[in-house]
Every structure is written in C-alpha cells, then in structure tokens.
Design a protein around this motif. Structure first.
Motif, PDB file in Angstrom:
ATOM      1  N   GLN A 108      19.861  27.183  -0.526  1.00 21.41           N
ATOM      2  CA  GLN A 108      18.788  28.165  -0.678  1.00 21.41           C
ATOM      3  C   GLN A 108      18.872  28.736  -2.090  1.00 21.41           C
ATOM      4  OE1 GLN A 108      16.263  29.800   1.655  1.00 21.41           O
ATOM      5  NE2 GLN A 108      15.693  30.054  -0.488  1.00 21.41           N
ATOM      6  N   PHE A 109      17.782  28.725  -2.828  1.00 23.62           N
ATOM      7  CA  PHE A 109      17.769  29.240  -4.189  1.00 23.62           C
ATOM      8  C   PHE A 109      17.163  30.642  -4.231  1.00 23.62           C
ATOM      9  CE2 PHE A 109      19.241  25.762  -6.817  1.00 23.62           C
ATOM     10  CZ  PHE A 109      19.167  24.697  -5.934  1.00 23.62           C
ATOM     11  N   TYR A 110      17.724  31.465  -5.109  1.00 15.38           N
ATOM     12  CA  TYR A 110      17.282  32.841  -5.285  1.00 15.38           C
ATOM     13  C   TYR A 110      17.066  33.098  -6.776  1.00 15.38           C
ATOM     14  CZ  TYR A 110      19.349  33.321  -0.624  1.00 15.38           C
ATOM     15  OH  TYR A 110      19.680  33.160   0.708  1.00 15.38           O
ATOM     16  N   VAL A 111      16.380  34.180  -7.087  1.00 13.22           N
ATOM     17  CA  VAL A 111      16.186  34.575  -8.482  1.00 13.22           C
ATOM     18  C   VAL A 111      16.564  36.052  -8.618  1.00 13.22           C
ATOM     19  CG1 VAL A 111      13.731  35.148  -8.154  1.00 13.22           C
ATOM     20  CG2 VAL A 111      14.595  34.577 -10.444  1.00 13.22           C
ATOM     21  N   THR A 112      17.278  36.368  -9.684  1.00  8.78           N
ATOM     22  CA  THR A 112      17.710  37.745  -9.912  1.00  8.78           C
ATOM     23  C   THR A 112      16.575  38.575 -10.501  1.00  8.78           C
ATOM     24  OG1 THR A 112      18.490  37.301 -12.161  1.00  8.78           O
ATOM     25  CG2 THR A 112      20.059  36.961 -10.366  1.00  8.78           C
ATOM     26  N   ALA A 113      16.724  39.881 -10.415  1.00 12.50           N
ATOM     27  CA  ALA A 113      15.790  40.787 -11.094  1.00 12.50           C
ATOM     28  C   ALA A 113      16.057  40.735 -12.596  1.00 12.50           C
ATOM     29  CB  ALA A 113      15.972  42.208 -10.568  1.00 12.50           C
ATOM     30  N   PRO A 114      15.036  40.945 -13.430  1.00 12.51           N
ATOM     31  CA  PRO A 114      15.247  40.941 -14.886  1.00 12.51           C
ATOM     32  C   PRO A 114      16.213  42.043 -15.315  1.00 12.51           C
ATOM     33  CG  PRO A 114      12.910  40.800 -14.345  1.00 12.51           C
ATOM     34  CD  PRO A 114      13.625  41.140 -13.070  1.00 12.51           C
ATOM     35  N   GLN A 115      17.029  41.713 -16.331  1.00 12.19           N
ATOM     36  CA  GLN A 115      17.930  42.692 -16.922  1.00 12.19           C
ATOM     37  C   GLN A 115      18.110  42.352 -18.392  1.00 12.19           C
ATOM     38  OE1 GLN A 115      21.581  42.443 -14.740  1.00 12.19           O
ATOM     39  NE2 GLN A 115      21.959  40.321 -15.269  1.00 12.19           N
ATOM     40  N   PRO A 116      18.613  43.297 -19.206  1.00  8.84           N
ATOM     41  CA  PRO A 116      18.721  43.036 -20.643  1.00  8.84           C
ATOM     42  C   PRO A 116      19.554  41.795 -20.953  1.00  8.84           C
ATOM     43  CG  PRO A 116      19.012  45.369 -20.192  1.00  8.84           C
ATOM     44  CD  PRO A 116      18.980  44.683 -18.863  1.00  8.84           C
ATOM     45  N   CYS A 117      19.059  40.988 -21.871  1.00  9.82           N
ATOM     46  CA  CYS A 117      19.744  39.755 -22.271  1.00  9.82           C
ATOM     47  C   CYS A 117      20.994  40.094 -23.089  1.00  9.82           C
ATOM     48  CB  CYS A 117      18.804  38.882 -23.099  1.00  9.82           C
ATOM     49  SG  CYS A 117      19.578  37.380 -23.746  1.00  9.82           S
ATOM     50  N   PRO A 118      22.156  39.482 -22.771  1.00  8.97           N
ATOM     51  CA  PRO A 118      23.372  39.755 -23.537  1.00  8.97           C
ATOM     52  C   PRO A 118      23.449  38.994 -24.853  1.00  8.97           C
ATOM     53  CG  PRO A 118      23.845  38.203 -21.790  1.00  8.97           C
ATOM     54  CD  PRO A 118      22.404  38.592 -21.628  1.00  8.97           C
ATOM     55  N   TYR A 119      22.516  38.078 -25.091  1.00 16.17           N
ATOM     56  CA  TYR A 119      22.579  37.229 -26.279  1.00 16.17           C
ATOM     57  C   TYR A 119      21.540  37.569 -27.337  1.00 16.17           C
ATOM     58  CZ  TYR A 119      25.338  34.459 -23.023  1.00 16.17           C
ATOM     59  OH  TYR A 119      26.264  34.046 -22.111  1.00 16.17           O
ATOM     60  N   LEU A 120      20.315  37.909 -26.913  1.00 14.13           N
ATOM     61  CA  LEU A 120      19.231  38.165 -27.856  1.00 14.13           C
ATOM     62  C   LEU A 120      18.684  39.566 -27.612  1.00 14.13           C
ATOM     63  CD1 LEU A 120      17.422  34.701 -27.638  1.00 14.13           C
ATOM     64  CD2 LEU A 120      18.973  35.496 -29.440  1.00 14.13           C
ATOM     65  N   GLU A 121      18.790  40.391 -28.609  1.00 19.87           N
ATOM     66  CA  GLU A 121      18.387  41.798 -28.478  1.00 19.87           C
ATOM     67  C   GLU A 121      16.888  41.913 -28.197  1.00 19.87           C
ATOM     68  OE1 GLU A 121      18.777  45.985 -31.008  1.00 19.87           O
ATOM     69  OE2 GLU A 121      19.544  44.107 -31.829  1.00 19.87           O
ATOM     70  N   GLY A 122      16.556  42.823 -27.283  1.00 22.25           N
ATOM     71  CA  GLY A 122      15.172  43.088 -26.977  1.00 22.25           C
ATOM     72  C   GLY A 122      14.565  42.143 -25.958  1.00 22.25           C
ATOM     73  N   ARG A 123      15.331  41.221 -25.425  1.00 20.18           N
ATOM     74  CA  ARG A 123      14.808  40.279 -24.440  1.00 20.18           C
ATOM     75  C   ARG A 123      15.385  40.592 -23.059  1.00 20.18           C
ATOM     76  NH1 ARG A 123      14.193  34.921 -27.709  1.00 20.18           N
ATOM     77  NH2 ARG A 123      13.658  35.809 -29.728  1.00 20.18           N
ATOM     78  N   MET A 124      14.730  40.068 -22.050  1.00 22.66           N
ATOM     79  CA  MET A 124      15.175  40.248 -20.675  1.00 22.66           C
ATOM     80  C   MET A 124      15.571  38.889 -20.100  1.00 22.66           C
ATOM     81  SD  MET A 124      14.874  43.500 -20.250  1.00 22.66           S
ATOM     82  CE  MET A 124      14.981  43.769 -18.470  1.00 22.66           C
TER      83      MET A 124
END
Length: 276
Positions: A10-26
C-alpha cells in the motif's frame, strides 16, 4: 488446499514540509512499508526505481512542483578513482573495516553525536537519542550490515556506515565519521571502500542516495566517475551536472496516482491505490 495471494504493498504520500536541500521549496514523499517474507525482494525491486530505505519504510521524493532529487548510484565497472580519490585511499590505508550485524553500540552512538554536533547541529536528526539511534540501526527487515572503520593502531572507531545488501549492489543508507579528521576525507573514503565491497561481492552498483542539483551539500556525489542518476523512469550516465535543473514547473511531474501506477513490483504483484 488453500491458496493465498501475496499482500500487495500500500502506497502513501506525506504532507508537504520544508525541503532540507533547497531553500524555499516544499518536499513530499511517496512511501510504503517493508514487512513480511517479501521485504527483501520489494527492497531490491524498488531500489532500482529510485526508492530508499529508512528502517521499515521505502520512500521516494514525490514533490508537487519540483523533481530535483535524483537517485544516484555508481556503476562499479565504470568507476575509476581520480587522483584526489587515490590520495584519500592512501591516507586511510591504516583503517580496518569491520562488517557486523545491525546492532547499535555505545561507541557508535558517541561518534554519531559528535558527527551531528559538528556537521548537522540543526538538522532533522539533531535530537535523536540513543534509543532512536538503535532503532535506526536495528529495525531492518532485510539484509543489512553495520560497516565500521577503526584505526588499526589505536582501535578507535572513526567511521560507520549502515549498509543494505541488494541483489544488484550495496546501498549506503546512512554514514557518519569523526569530524576532527577532516583532512582524511572520511566521507569520500567510505564510498570508495563500498566500491571495493561491491567488487569483492561481484555486485555491479553502489547506491548513494539522492543527488540534488543546486544543493552544495550534495555536490560531492558528482565527483565519482561512473555515476548514474534515475531520470524519467530509467537510469542514465550522469551528464554535465550543470545540465540538470530543478524542473520547477507544476506540470513537470505526473500526479501521484500515475506515479504509483508506473511502479513495477516483484512477481507481478498488483498495485493498491495511493493513500494520503
């Protein structure tokens, strides 16, 4: 006689959260659980499709309007160390490799804390305690090893890598090392030694996790020859790193349901719908 069908992931998707690699992205991740007798086969199959393991979960970035994170692996047959990498091998010739079962120790945790406080004091793992560290190391449903590197003269533990054994390679799940030995380039050395481990076991690939164009902390992965990245559903030899971009347009990425439908499972298992 009763017959049962294999349990489909069963596949799931997480809620968006701040990207740890690129500033300003989710960021957003697509993930599924690893459990049961089919865990090893599922991990082998999905690792070839850009997934990574974290404890008993397999995940892959699935961001709404960014596709910068590219799974990366070294083609062992095509790899040749650079002059700088040969110097790194020579500087660390006094280290001894010890491959053990996935069992956490106090010595590993002490080194882990020293590494985090020096390199990632504000990262997502910064507050990880000894019990959480033990879970990261020990909670694995597949063939996993802890690869330790110790100074042959003093016996001091200087580096550790949590490594999965796949049917087509070794996957470096997480590594850490003594930050006071910066001159020794231990992070690079661990990767070079995993190329050696793969060769010793006749395995064609070393999986490095994700390479992210535009993220300085990921630049080191592009320095390895024979590097391949997973783009558009297939592996390709890395081109000029500058030719890759973050693909910011919202229409660049397929909807989650279409991404899941394209995933190939072991033994022709059916796919189940994605859940939020």
């Amino acid at each position: 006689m009763r017959h049962t069908l294999p349990l489909a992931p069963q596949f799931y998707v997480t809620a968006p959260q701040p990207c740890p690699y690129l500033e300003g992205r989710m960021e957003r991740k697509l993930f599924t659980a690893l459990h049961g007798d089919g865990a090893q086969r599922l991990n082998d199959k999905l690792s070839k499709q850009g997934f990574r393991r974290s404890q008993n979960v397999l995940y892959r970035p699935s961001c709404a309007d960014c596709a910068a994170c590219l799974s990366a692996r070294i083609d062992v047959a095509a790899f040749k160390p650079s002059r700088s990498q040969r110097r790194t091998l020579n500087r660390n010739a006094g280290l001894e490799r010890r491959a053990t079962s996935p069992w956490a120790t106090e010595e590993q945790y002490a080194l882990f804390r020293t590494y985090l406080e020096s390199r990632h004091a504000t990262g997502g793992m910064a507050d990880m305690d000894a019990f959480e560290f033990a879970a990261m190391v020990e909670e694995t449903p597949i063939r996993t090893r802890v690869v330790e590197y110790a100074d042959q003269e003093t016996g001091e533990l200087v580096a550790v890598c949590l490594t999965d054994m796949l049917d087509d390679g070794v996957s470096m799940v997480y590594s850490f090392f003594d930050p006071d030995r910066a001159r020794d380039s231990l992070g690079t050395y661990i990767i070079l030694d995993h190329v050696a481990i793969a060769r010793e076991n006749d395995l064609p690939h070393v999986y490095l996790g994700y390479w992210v164009p535009g993220s300085p902390k990921m630049d080191y992965k592009a320095a390895f020859s024979g590097l391949e990245v997973y783009v558009g559903g297939r592996w390709e030899r890395m081109r000029d790193p500058e030719s890759y971009d973050a693909q910011l347009h919202p229409l660049s990425n397929d909807p989650i349901a279409e991404q899941v439908a394209e995933i190939a499972l072991p033994d022709g298992q059916p796919l189940r719908p994605v859940r939020g």
